[in-house]
Scaffold this motif. Structure first.
Motif, PDB file in Angstrom:
ATOM      1  N   GLY A  82       0.823  -1.201   0.000  1.00 41.07           N
ATOM      2  CA  GLY A  82       0.000   0.000   0.000  1.00 41.07           C
ATOM      3  C   GLY A  82       0.854   1.245   0.000  1.00 41.07           C
ATOM      4  O   GLY A  82       2.069   1.203   0.253  1.00 41.07           O
ATOM      5  N   ALA A  83       0.233   2.375  -0.266  1.00 46.74           N
ATOM      6  CA  ALA A  83       0.961   3.645  -0.343  1.00 46.74           C
ATOM      7  C   ALA A  83       1.565   3.991   1.009  1.00 46.74           C
ATOM      8  O   ALA A  83       0.878   3.939   2.034  1.00 46.74           O
ATOM      9  CB  ALA A  83       0.022   4.756  -0.806  1.00 46.74           C
ATOM     10  N   PRO A  84       2.844   4.333   1.049  1.00 47.54           N
ATOM     11  CA  PRO A  84       3.479   4.636   2.335  1.00 47.54           C
ATOM     12  C   PRO A  84       2.985   5.940   2.955  1.00 47.54           C
ATOM     13  O   PRO A  84       2.702   6.911   2.249  1.00 47.54           O
ATOM     14  CB  PRO A  84       4.971   4.728   1.988  1.00 47.54           C
ATOM     15  CG  PRO A  84       5.010   5.029   0.532  1.00 47.54           C
ATOM     16  CD  PRO A  84       3.805   4.379  -0.066  1.00 47.54           C
ATOM     17  N   SER A  85       2.902   5.928   4.276  1.00 47.94           N
ATOM     18  CA  SER A  85       2.610   7.127   5.047  1.00 47.94           C
ATOM     19  C   SER A  85       3.880   7.732   5.634  1.00 47.94           C
ATOM     20  O   SER A  85       3.881   8.899   6.032  1.00 47.94           O
ATOM     21  CB  SER A  85       1.643   6.799   6.191  1.00 47.94           C
ATOM     22  OG  SER A  85       0.406   6.355   5.691  1.00 47.94           O
ATOM     23  N   VAL A  86       4.937   6.921   5.710  1.00 53.01           N
ATOM     24  CA  VAL A  86       6.218   7.351   6.281  1.00 53.01           C
ATOM     25  C   VAL A  86       7.329   6.890   5.350  1.00 53.01           C
ATOM     26  O   VAL A  86       7.350   5.733   4.912  1.00 53.01           O
ATOM     27  CB  VAL A  86       6.441   6.750   7.685  1.00 53.01           C
ATOM     28  CG1 VAL A  86       7.859   7.036   8.182  1.00 53.01           C
ATOM     29  CG2 VAL A  86       5.413   7.282   8.670  1.00 53.01           C
ATOM     30  N   VAL A  87       8.253   7.786   5.027  1.00 56.36           N
ATOM     31  CA  VAL A  87       9.442   7.448   4.244  1.00 56.36           C
ATOM     32  C   VAL A  87      10.654   7.985   4.989  1.00 56.36           C
ATOM     33  O   VAL A  87      10.711   9.179   5.304  1.00 56.36           O
ATOM     34  CB  VAL A  87       9.387   8.027   2.820  1.00 56.36           C
ATOM     35  CG1 VAL A  87      10.708   7.792   2.089  1.00 56.36           C
ATOM     36  CG2 VAL A  87       8.229   7.428   2.033  1.00 56.36           C
ATOM     37  N   VAL A  88      11.615   7.102   5.270  1.00 59.93           N
ATOM     38  CA  VAL A  88      12.829   7.496   5.978  1.00 59.93           C
ATOM     39  C   VAL A  88      14.013   7.324   5.034  1.00 59.93           C
ATOM     40  O   VAL A  88      14.348   6.200   4.637  1.00 59.93           O
ATOM     41  CB  VAL A  88      13.043   6.660   7.249  1.00 59.93           C
ATOM     42  CG1 VAL A  88      14.299   7.136   7.985  1.00 59.93           C
ATOM     43  CG2 VAL A  88      11.827   6.736   8.161  1.00 59.93           C
ATOM     44  N   ALA A  89      14.643   8.434   4.659  1.00 56.75           N
ATOM     45  CA  ALA A  89      15.823   8.413   3.787  1.00 56.75           C
ATOM     46  C   ALA A  89      17.053   8.242   4.666  1.00 56.75           C
ATOM     47  O   ALA A  89      17.619   9.210   5.177  1.00 56.75           O
ATOM     48  CB  ALA A  89      15.902   9.693   2.968  1.00 56.75           C
ATOM     49  N   ASN A  90      17.440   6.981   4.843  1.00 48.60           N
ATOM     50  CA  ASN A  90      18.517   6.643   5.768  1.00 48.60           C
ATOM     51  C   ASN A  90      19.782   6.174   5.062  1.00 48.60           C
ATOM     52  O   ASN A  90      20.867   6.229   5.646  1.00 48.60           O
ATOM     53  CB  ASN A  90      18.021   5.553   6.726  1.00 48.60           C
ATOM     54  CG  ASN A  90      19.144   4.908   7.514  1.00 48.60           C
ATOM     55  OD1 ASN A  90      19.716   5.515   8.416  1.00 48.60           O
ATOM     56  ND2 ASN A  90      19.486   3.672   7.149  1.00 48.60           N
ATOM     57  N   ALA A  91      19.673   5.710   3.825  1.00 47.32           N
ATOM     58  CA  ALA A  91      20.834   5.129   3.142  1.00 47.32           C
ATOM     59  C   ALA A  91      21.991   6.118   3.115  1.00 47.32           C
ATOM     60  O   ALA A  91      21.819   7.290   2.767  1.00 47.32           O
ATOM     61  CB  ALA A  91      20.454   4.724   1.715  1.00 47.32           C
ATOM     62  N   GLY A  92      23.177   5.635   3.491  1.00 52.53           N
ATOM     63  CA  GLY A  92      24.331   6.524   3.507  1.00 52.53           C
ATOM     64  C   GLY A  92      25.636   5.757   3.589  1.00 52.53           C
ATOM     65  O   GLY A  92      25.677   4.623   4.085  1.00 52.53           O
ATOM     66  N   VAL A  93      26.678   6.378   3.085  1.00 52.70           N
ATOM     67  CA  VAL A  93      28.027   5.821   3.153  1.00 52.70           C
ATOM     68  C   VAL A  93      28.977   6.927   3.600  1.00 52.70           C
ATOM     69  O   VAL A  93      28.622   8.110   3.592  1.00 52.70           O
ATOM     70  CB  VAL A  93      28.478   5.243   1.792  1.00 52.70           C
ATOM     71  CG1 VAL A  93      27.648   4.021   1.419  1.00 52.70           C
ATOM     72  CG2 VAL A  93      28.400   6.294   0.686  1.00 52.70           C
ATOM     73  N   ALA A  94      30.182   6.526   3.981  1.00 45.92           N
ATOM     74  CA  ALA A  94      31.171   7.503   4.439  1.00 45.92           C
ATOM     75  C   ALA A  94      32.563   7.049   4.040  1.00 45.92           C
ATOM     76  O   ALA A  94      32.812   5.849   3.833  1.00 45.92           O
ATOM     77  CB  ALA A  94      31.089   7.676   5.956  1.00 45.92           C
ATOM     78  N   GLU A  95      33.454   8.014   3.930  1.00 46.19           N
ATOM     79  CA  GLU A  95      34.873   7.730   3.712  1.00 46.19           C
ATOM     80  C   GLU A  95      35.667   8.804   4.428  1.00 46.19           C
ATOM     81  O   GLU A  95      35.143   9.876   4.747  1.00 46.19           O
ATOM     82  CB  GLU A  95      35.208   7.699   2.227  1.00 46.19           C
ATOM     83  CG  GLU A  95      34.936   9.000   1.477  1.00 46.19           C
ATOM     84  CD  GLU A  95      36.194   9.765   1.106  1.00 46.19           C
ATOM     85  OE1 GLU A  95      37.247   9.138   0.945  1.00 46.19           O
ATOM     86  OE2 GLU A  95      36.115  11.000   0.993  1.00 46.19           O
ATOM     87  N   GLY A  96      36.921   8.500   4.723  1.00 42.77           N
ATOM     88  CA  GLY A  96      37.759   9.457   5.425  1.00 42.77           C
ATOM     89  C   GLY A  96      39.114   9.600   4.771  1.00 42.77           C
ATOM     90  O   GLY A  96      39.526   8.768   3.955  1.00 42.77           O
ATOM     91  N   GLY A  97      39.805  10.672   5.149  1.00 42.77           N
ATOM     92  CA  GLY A  97      41.136  10.916   4.626  1.00 42.77           C
ATOM     93  C   GLY A  97      41.264  12.313   4.056  1.00 42.77           C
ATOM     94  O   GLY A  97      40.263  13.018   3.876  1.00 42.77           O
ATOM     95  N   PRO A  98      42.486  12.753   3.765  1.00 36.48           N
ATOM     96  CA  PRO A  98      42.690  14.096   3.212  1.00 36.48           C
ATOM     97  C   PRO A  98      41.999  14.255   1.862  1.00 36.48           C
ATOM     98  O   PRO A  98      42.053  13.357   1.014  1.00 36.48           O
ATOM     99  CB  PRO A  98      44.216  14.193   3.064  1.00 36.48           C
ATOM    100  CG  PRO A  98      44.765  13.147   3.979  1.00 36.48           C
ATOM    101  CD  PRO A  98      43.757  12.046   3.994  1.00 36.48           C
ATOM    102  N   PHE A  99      41.368  15.387   1.667  1.00 38.85           N
ATOM    103  CA  PHE A  99      40.673  15.642   0.402  1.00 38.85           C
ATOM    104  C   PHE A  99      41.634  15.549  -0.784  1.00 38.85           C
ATOM    105  O   PHE A  99      41.285  15.021  -1.850  1.00 38.85           O
ATOM    106  CB  PHE A  99      40.022  17.027   0.434  1.00 38.85           C
ATOM    107  CG  PHE A  99      39.414  17.440  -0.873  1.00 38.85           C
ATOM    108  CD1 PHE A  99      38.230  16.866  -1.318  1.00 38.85           C
ATOM    109  CD2 PHE A  99      40.023  18.402  -1.674  1.00 38.85           C
ATOM    110  CE1 PHE A  99      37.675  17.237  -2.544  1.00 38.85           C
ATOM    111  CE2 PHE A  99      39.474  18.776  -2.890  1.00 38.85           C
ATOM    112  CZ  PHE A  99      38.291  18.190  -3.324  1.00 38.85           C
TER     113      PHE A  99
END
Length: 296
Positions: A82-99
């Motif tokens: 059925g049509a959602p009443s709640v949508v949570v945009a949680n997908a994410g990734v990360a990386e570190g280090g000098p730009f």
């Protein structure tokens, strides 16, 4: 905009639901009686999470940056639950280090997943949310409060999703659809545990005030988020004490710069700081340039 008129029996969509905060939130919302659609790149892990839930579920293996696949995912969710009443945009990734030495493809992948993927998630589910006068929750981070060195892509993406959600709120709330932003701090997920293996990121956290270094269980964070969903909060803080940090945000950039002036040269004395690549199993699944688009 008032409290959701009972979550029981309604449909929620959670992206990045295969592990970490997304999986914990799926369990929390299912415990409140919601039907849950789980979206992620890791299909088998999604199905493992779904088997734990005593509510109707829908698993869609999909890359949130693939607009066509996400459009198909939205159709699948609505046909199944059925049509959602709640949508949570949680997908994410990360990386570190000098730009200066990070891989440009990896840097762009962080922006694509965290920011563009959130926008795509909002876009494909927006018709259903407007029909249901629903609630869209954007997962942000304290990285939006004040950017730190060695995390330029992640900080840029989280500042971006905050601005995106604020703009979206102004557009949608006159139509009865609420938009919230969840600010998360250090949470005990595989991504954070992987970050702590890298000297530069471990040192980064070590220079934070003692109380701000604490890591919170994903189950506690999910419970705080679910409470915000239930009340359609404009802002959700996990942990709640982060609310007190909001008025201090103008002080964070100069403070970070001041600490970096002496901390980074000392770190460099130990040798070059290598880029981390995408962190955790979820980052490995996403890949620096993404996997072939999955069918929704």
């Amino acid at each position: 905009m008032g409290r959701v008129r009972g979550l029981d029996g309604r449909t929620a969509v959670v992206t990045g639901a295969a592990r970490g905060i997304g999986a914990a939130l799926a369990r929390e919302l299912a415990g409140r009686g919601m039907r849950v659609a789980l979206l992620d790149l890791e299909g088998e892990s999604l199905r493992d999470v779904a088997r734990e839930l005593a509510v109707p579920t829908c698993c869609v293996e999909v890359d949130v940056t693939d607009e066509a696949a996400m459009e198909r995912a939205a159709v699948t969710v609505e046909e199944t639950l059925g049509a959602p009443s709640v949508v949570v945009a949680n997908a994410g990734v990360a990386e570190g280090g000098p730009f200066a030495t990070c891989d440009p493809a990896t840097w762009r992948r962080v922006i694509d997943v965290n920011l563009s993927g959130s926008a795509t998630t909002a876009r494909v589910f927006l018709p259903a949310l407007l029909r249901n006068r629903g609630y869209y929750l954007q997962i942000a981070s304290t990285a939006a409060f004040g950017s730190v060195p060695l995390m330029s892509a992640y900080c840029a993406s989280k500042a971006g999703v905050e601005a995106f959600a604020q703009s979206l709120r102004a557009e949608l709330e006159p139509q009865g659809t609420a938009v919230g932003i969840a600010y998360l701090h250090w949470t005990d997920t595989e991504m954070i545990r992987d970050a702590d293996r890298h000297t530069a990121l471990r040192e980064l956290r070590a220079h934070m005030p003692p109380g701000a270094r604490r890591t919170y269980p994903a189950t506690s964070v999910a419970a705080w988020i679910a409470r915000g969903v239930d009340r359609r909060r404009a802002t959700v803080y996990a942990p709640p004490w982060l609310r007190c940090a909001q008025p201090l945000r103008p002080l964070f950039p100069p403070a970070v710069t001041a600490v970096s002036r002496w901390a980074l040269p000392r770190l460099a004395e130990r040798g070059p700081v290598p880029p981390t690549g995408l962190l955790g199993p979820g980052g490995e699944a996403a890949g620096p340039a993404g996997r072939p688009p999955a069918q929704g």
